[in-house]
Design an enzyme around this catalytic site. Structure first.
Site, PDB file in Angstrom:
ATOM      1  CG  LEU A  33      14.890  41.164  32.052  1.00 53.18           C
ATOM      2  CD1 LEU A  33      13.545  40.456  32.083  1.00 53.18           C
ATOM      3  CD2 LEU A  33      14.906  42.243  30.985  1.00 53.18           C
ATOM      4  CG  ASP A  34      15.811  47.317  35.220  1.00 55.94           C
ATOM      5  OD1 ASP A  34      14.634  47.337  35.642  1.00 55.94           O
ATOM      6  OD2 ASP A  34      16.155  47.852  34.154  1.00 55.94           O
ATOM      7  CE  LYS A  35      13.686  47.470  42.862  1.00 57.62           C
ATOM      8  NZ  LYS A  35      12.369  48.164  42.753  1.00 57.62           N
ATOM      9  CG  ASP A  36      12.123  49.462  38.626  1.00 55.84           C
ATOM     10  OD1 ASP A  36      11.619  48.889  39.607  1.00 55.84           O
ATOM     11  OD2 ASP A  36      12.826  50.482  38.712  1.00 55.84           O
TER      12      ASP A  36
END
Length: 210
Positions: free
Chosen positions: A51-54
């Site tokens: 999952l990306d940071k955001d």
């Protein structure tokens, strides 16, 4: 099929917003960003997919390499379900484009299950909250994909004119032929993790992939 190993670990983690989906951050040693190591102190486990940071929500972590490969590789088409908050309310044309698949850069997305939710789902508040604009309404979608390319959900909703404001993965499907086990967040709060329970492990063994 993975060989039996009593030392294999299988974890579910609810990743908070802003946390890197890795255990180290070498980009800025003076001011490192939060990583999985801030929450999970078990050595040698790695996330299955990212999952990306955001983005927020469900991560499955293991030290079982063959299983990690099987669940990560797009050829096996394991479903992943997300709650997606978008700007404005998508119309039927946009929803059908998402369902059929659409071109993003150099690839066409697979058909996607998309449902426009009638009300706001019960989700924990995000820290920091999304930036609301009083004149711009938002809507929530439930989307199930069978692939996980980089920032794919965000790129898909942007491509049909409805940028993603918040993205939460709520389920990961593990399937073989016509059988599927859905791993879900259930009661895990952001920052919490747990090991797979006895029944989930039995279900994975029944699928023939443990």
């Amino acid at each position: 099929m993975a060989k039996k190993n009593l030392n294999y670990r299988y974890l579910l983690f609810n990743k908070p917003y802003g946390v890197l989906c890795q255990f180290t951050d070498n980009s800025n040693p003076e001011n490192p960003r939060p990583t999985l190591k801030n929450y999970i102190q078990i050595p040698d486990v790695y996330s299955v997919g990212r999952l990306d940071k955001d983005s927020e929500g469900l991560l499955f972590l293991t030290n079982n390499g063959p299983l990690k490969h099987r669940l990560s590789h797009r050829q096996f088409a394991h479903p992943r379900t997300y709650l997606v908050q978008v700007e404005q309310t998508p119309d039927d044309m946009a929803l059908n484009q998402l369902r059929r698949g659409l071109m993003i850069k150099d690839y066409r997305t697979r058909p996607t299950q998309v449902k426009l939710l009638a009300s706001t789902p019960s989700v924990p508040p995000r820290n920091p909250p999304i930036r609301y604009r009083k004149t711009v309404p938002t809507a929530w979608l439930e989307m199930t994909l069978t692939e996980g390319r980089n920032r794919q959900v965000r790129r898909m909703t942007a491509a049909v004119g409805y940028p993603t404001l918040r993205l939460i993965r709520i389920a990961i499907g593990v399937q073989k032929k016509d059988k599927t086990l859905n791993l879900t967040l259930n009661s895990l709060k952001p920052g919490e993790w747990r090991e797979l329970d006895h029944y989930e492990l039995i279900a994975l063994r029944d699928l023939g992939i443990l």
